[in-house]
Design a protein around this motif. Structure first.
Motif, PDB file in Angstrom:
ATOM      1  N   SER A 203       0.845  -1.200   0.000  1.00  0.00           N
ATOM      2  CA  SER A 203       0.000   0.000   0.000  1.00  0.00           C
ATOM      3  C   SER A 203       0.877   1.246   0.000  1.00  0.00           C
ATOM      4  CB  SER A 203      -0.911   0.002   1.229  1.00  0.00           C
ATOM      5  OG  SER A 203      -1.795  -1.092   1.195  1.00  0.00           O
ATOM      6  N   TYR A 204       0.914   1.908  -1.145  1.00  0.00           N
ATOM      7  CA  TYR A 204       1.746   3.100  -1.293  1.00  0.00           C
ATOM      8  C   TYR A 204       0.877   4.342  -1.083  1.00  0.00           C
ATOM      9  CZ  TYR A 204       5.693   5.782  -3.217  1.00  0.00           C
ATOM     10  OH  TYR A 204       6.751   6.646  -3.397  1.00  0.00           O
ATOM     11  N   PHE A 205       0.343   4.427   0.125  1.00  0.00           N
ATOM     12  CA  PHE A 205      -0.504   5.543   0.536  1.00  0.00           C
ATOM     13  C   PHE A 205       0.034   6.059   1.870  1.00  0.00           C
ATOM     14  CE2 PHE A 205      -3.136   2.379  -1.651  1.00  0.00           C
ATOM     15  CZ  PHE A 205      -3.575   3.115  -2.742  1.00  0.00           C
ATOM     16  N   THR A 206      -0.068   7.347   2.083  1.00  0.00           N
ATOM     17  CA  THR A 206       0.483   7.887   3.323  1.00  0.00           C
ATOM     18  C   THR A 206      -0.362   7.551   4.542  1.00  0.00           C
ATOM     19  OG1 THR A 206      -0.616   9.999   2.870  1.00  0.00           O
ATOM     20  CG2 THR A 206       1.675   9.789   2.176  1.00  0.00           C
ATOM     21  N   ALA A 207      -1.655   7.326   4.343  1.00  0.00           N
ATOM     22  CA  ALA A 207      -2.542   7.090   5.483  1.00  0.00           C
ATOM     23  C   ALA A 207      -3.738   6.263   5.026  1.00  0.00           C
ATOM     24  CB  ALA A 207      -3.000   8.424   6.072  1.00  0.00           C
ATOM     25  N   PRO A 208      -4.472   5.670   5.960  1.00  0.00           N
ATOM     26  CA  PRO A 208      -5.674   4.928   5.590  1.00  0.00           C
ATOM     27  C   PRO A 208      -6.695   5.836   4.909  1.00  0.00           C
ATOM     28  CG  PRO A 208      -5.043   4.454   7.859  1.00  0.00           C
ATOM     29  CD  PRO A 208      -4.204   5.610   7.414  1.00  0.00           C
ATOM     30  N   GLY A 209      -7.491   5.234   4.049  1.00  0.00           N
ATOM     31  CA  GLY A 209      -8.520   5.972   3.329  1.00  0.00           C
ATOM     32  C   GLY A 209      -9.217   5.050   2.344  1.00  0.00           C
ATOM     33  N   ARG A 210     -10.064   5.630   1.507  1.00  0.00           N
ATOM     34  CA  ARG A 210     -10.866   4.825   0.575  1.00  0.00           C
ATOM     35  C   ARG A 210      -9.997   4.028  -0.377  1.00  0.00           C
ATOM     36  NH1 ARG A 210     -13.148   5.837  -4.539  1.00  0.00           N
ATOM     37  NH2 ARG A 210     -12.483   8.014  -4.484  1.00  0.00           N
ATOM     38  N   PHE A 211      -8.985   4.660  -0.966  1.00  0.00           N
ATOM     39  CA  PHE A 211      -8.156   3.967  -1.941  1.00  0.00           C
ATOM     40  C   PHE A 211      -7.429   2.780  -1.306  1.00  0.00           C
ATOM     41  CE2 PHE A 211      -7.594   7.972  -4.763  1.00  0.00           C
ATOM     42  CZ  PHE A 211      -8.832   7.719  -5.349  1.00  0.00           C
ATOM     43  N   ALA A 212      -6.837   3.010  -0.134  1.00  0.00           N
ATOM     44  CA  ALA A 212      -6.118   1.922   0.532  1.00  0.00           C
ATOM     45  C   ALA A 212      -7.054   0.777   0.885  1.00  0.00           C
ATOM     46  CB  ALA A 212      -5.424   2.451   1.776  1.00  0.00           C
ATOM     47  N   THR A 213      -8.257   1.109   1.322  1.00  0.00           N
ATOM     48  CA  THR A 213      -9.231   0.077   1.689  1.00  0.00           C
ATOM     49  C   THR A 213      -9.652  -0.738   0.476  1.00  0.00           C
ATOM     50  OG1 THR A 213     -10.043   1.422   3.532  1.00  0.00           O
ATOM     51  CG2 THR A 213     -11.490  -0.324   2.720  1.00  0.00           C
ATOM     52  N   GLU A 214      -9.926  -0.058  -0.639  1.00  0.00           N
ATOM     53  CA  GLU A 214     -10.337  -0.755  -1.856  1.00  0.00           C
ATOM     54  C   GLU A 214      -9.227  -1.673  -2.374  1.00  0.00           C
ATOM     55  OE1 GLU A 214     -11.436   2.377  -4.476  1.00  0.00           O
ATOM     56  OE2 GLU A 214     -13.407   2.683  -3.551  1.00  0.00           O
ATOM     57  N   CYS A 215      -7.994  -1.223  -2.311  1.00  0.00           N
ATOM     58  CA  CYS A 215      -6.887  -2.056  -2.781  1.00  0.00           C
ATOM     59  C   CYS A 215      -6.683  -3.265  -1.878  1.00  0.00           C
ATOM     60  CB  CYS A 215      -5.614  -1.228  -2.847  1.00  0.00           C
ATOM     61  SG  CYS A 215      -5.636   0.046  -4.142  1.00  0.00           S
ATOM     62  N   ALA A 216      -6.870  -3.085  -0.584  1.00  0.00           N
ATOM     63  CA  ALA A 216      -6.705  -4.198   0.350  1.00  0.00           C
ATOM     64  C   ALA A 216      -7.746  -5.287   0.102  1.00  0.00           C
ATOM     65  CB  ALA A 216      -6.796  -3.688   1.784  1.00  0.00           C
ATOM     66  N   ARG A 217      -8.940  -4.893  -0.309  1.00  0.00           N
ATOM     67  CA  ARG A 217     -10.008  -5.879  -0.518  1.00  0.00           C
ATOM     68  C   ARG A 217      -9.706  -6.848  -1.652  1.00  0.00           C
ATOM     69  NH1 ARG A 217     -14.577  -1.356  -0.181  1.00  0.00           N
ATOM     70  NH2 ARG A 217     -14.961  -1.332   2.076  1.00  0.00           N
ATOM     71  N   VAL A 218      -8.944  -6.414  -2.640  1.00  0.00           N
ATOM     72  CA  VAL A 218      -8.681  -7.279  -3.797  1.00  0.00           C
ATOM     73  C   VAL A 218      -7.355  -8.013  -3.682  1.00  0.00           C
ATOM     74  CG1 VAL A 218     -10.080  -5.816  -5.309  1.00  0.00           C
ATOM     75  CG2 VAL A 218      -7.620  -5.397  -5.140  1.00  0.00           C
ATOM     76  N   ALA A 219      -6.639  -7.827  -2.586  1.00  0.00           N
ATOM     77  CA  ALA A 219      -5.337  -8.474  -2.429  1.00  0.00           C
ATOM     78  C   ALA A 219      -5.518  -9.981  -2.242  1.00  0.00           C
ATOM     79  CB  ALA A 219      -4.591  -7.886  -1.242  1.00  0.00           C
ATOM     80  N   PRO A 220      -4.820 -10.794  -3.035  1.00  0.00           N
ATOM     81  CA  PRO A 220      -4.977 -12.249  -2.916  1.00  0.00           C
ATOM     82  C   PRO A 220      -4.097 -12.887  -1.851  1.00  0.00           C
ATOM     83  CG  PRO A 220      -3.551 -11.742  -4.771  1.00  0.00           C
ATOM     84  CD  PRO A 220      -3.987 -10.416  -4.189  1.00  0.00           C
ATOM     85  N   TRP A 221      -3.149 -12.130  -1.325  1.00  0.00           N
ATOM     86  CA  TRP A 221      -2.195 -12.703  -0.363  1.00  0.00           C
ATOM     87  C   TRP A 221      -1.856 -11.613   0.642  1.00  0.00           C
ATOM     88  CZ3 TRP A 221       3.682 -13.001  -0.893  1.00  0.00           C
ATOM     89  CH2 TRP A 221       4.240 -13.876   0.081  1.00  0.00           C
ATOM     90  N   VAL A 222      -0.605 -11.387   0.912  1.00  0.00           N
ATOM     91  CA  VAL A 222      -0.173 -10.377   1.871  1.00  0.00           C
ATOM     92  C   VAL A 222      -0.540  -8.982   1.356  1.00  0.00           C
ATOM     93  CG1 VAL A 222       1.860  -9.263   2.862  1.00  0.00           C
ATOM     94  CG2 VAL A 222       1.704 -11.762   2.816  1.00  0.00           C
ATOM     95  N   VAL A 223      -1.077  -8.153   2.250  1.00  0.00           N
ATOM     96  CA  VAL A 223      -1.326  -6.749   1.918  1.00  0.00           C
ATOM     97  C   VAL A 223      -0.848  -5.899   3.083  1.00  0.00           C
ATOM     98  CG1 VAL A 223      -3.726  -6.926   2.734  1.00  0.00           C
ATOM     99  CG2 VAL A 223      -3.038  -5.001   1.292  1.00  0.00           C
ATOM    100  N   SER A 224      -0.006  -4.930   2.791  1.00  0.00           N
ATOM    101  CA  SER A 224       0.561  -4.104   3.852  1.00  0.00           C
ATOM    102  C   SER A 224      -0.360  -2.947   4.196  1.00  0.00           C
ATOM    103  CB  SER A 224       1.931  -3.570   3.434  1.00  0.00           C
ATOM    104  OG  SER A 224       1.813  -2.678   2.346  1.00  0.00           O
TER     105      SER A 224
END
Length: 254
Positions: A203-224
């Motif tokens: 996750s190349y985002f400075t802080a939690p937010g909508r984009f980070a959450t959406e990317c985490a949902r589609v992660a098939p394995w480890v997600v930072s």
């Protein structure tokens, strides 16, 4: 005999104020994270005036922060990871309108301290400390970023992906939550189709937010987790701050 005036201690001039410029988010975790990061900056530089200003969505807004400062000696450090419209236009224009003597640093990235943070967040999420050669050949990373129409932003993200790949020894593909291509789900699908069975999302985002959450949902394995309040991030903010001061000193010397 020394005069009485020579015995009076001289007060050191206050250092230029540091204003960290965050984008702003409707997610309340973002503001908490940014404030925690600024606390780390303050802990590293006691006596340095550290302030926060947002481009939008959260208070204090940057213009309000700048208007409330009682000094002309100000350095703005954007909490943004690459070049783009906010770096090139929004922040300089907001500064010029309310505090024309302020100096504005560049984007945080690319920089090795960001790689330190990315690696630490991946390790926290379960990235293995050791991998065999067969495992390494099955492993890849999607570097999930916000995205921008500015080609300089893509170039900065590409450079960060290259640095992360060199550090971890696996392919790293930059992908985006909006605006730019490839989209994060498409990058994951492409790597899977190419035979990578372990695809992590950094996750190349400075802080939690909508984009980070959406990317985490589609992660098939480890997600930072996003970069957040990490010591290396605090060091990088101070590095950009000091870089602005050195540039000013070099200009004055010339």
């Amino acid at each position: 005999m020394p005069s009485q005036l020579s015995l009076v201690p001289r007060r050191r001039p206050a250092p230029p104020a540091l204003v960290v410029v965050a984008h702003g988010s409707r997610d309340p975790r973002a503001l908490r994270t940014v404030r925690a990061l600024l606390d780390r900056v303050r802990a590293r530089r006691p006596g340095l005036p550290v302030h926060l200003g947002h481009i939008e969505l959260n208070e204090p807004l940057l213009t309000d922060t700048l208007a409330g400062l009682d000094t002309e000696d100000v350095v703005l450090v954007p909490l943004l990871l690459g070049r783009g419209y906010h770096i090139k236009r929004d922040i300089p224009e907001m500064a010029a309108a309310t505090h024309p003597h302020a100096r504005v640093a560049g984007a945080l990235g690319p920089h090795p301290l960001l790689i330190d943070t990315l690696v630490a967040r991946l390790a926290e999420a379960g990235w293995p400390s050791r991998t065999t050669d067969p495992q390494r050949h099955e492993t890849a990373i999607v570097l999930a970023a916000a995205g921008s129409r500015d080609p300089d932003n893509a170039a900065d993200t590409d450079r960060t992906a290259h640095l992360l790949s060199a550090r971890l020894g696996v392919p790293v593909v930059p992908a985006y939550a909006s605006t730019a291509e490839p989209a994060v789900p498409n990058a994951i699908a492409d790597l899977t189709a190419r035979g990578y069975t372990r695809v992590a999302v950094a996750s190349y985002f400075t802080a939690p937010g909508r984009f980070a959450t959406e990317c985490a949902r589609v992660a098939p394995w480890v997600v930072s987790a996003p970069l957040g309040a990490h010591d290396a991030m605090a060091d990088l903010i101070l590095h950009r701050y000091e870089g602005c001061l050195e540039t000013r000193a070099d200009t004055n010397a010339a």
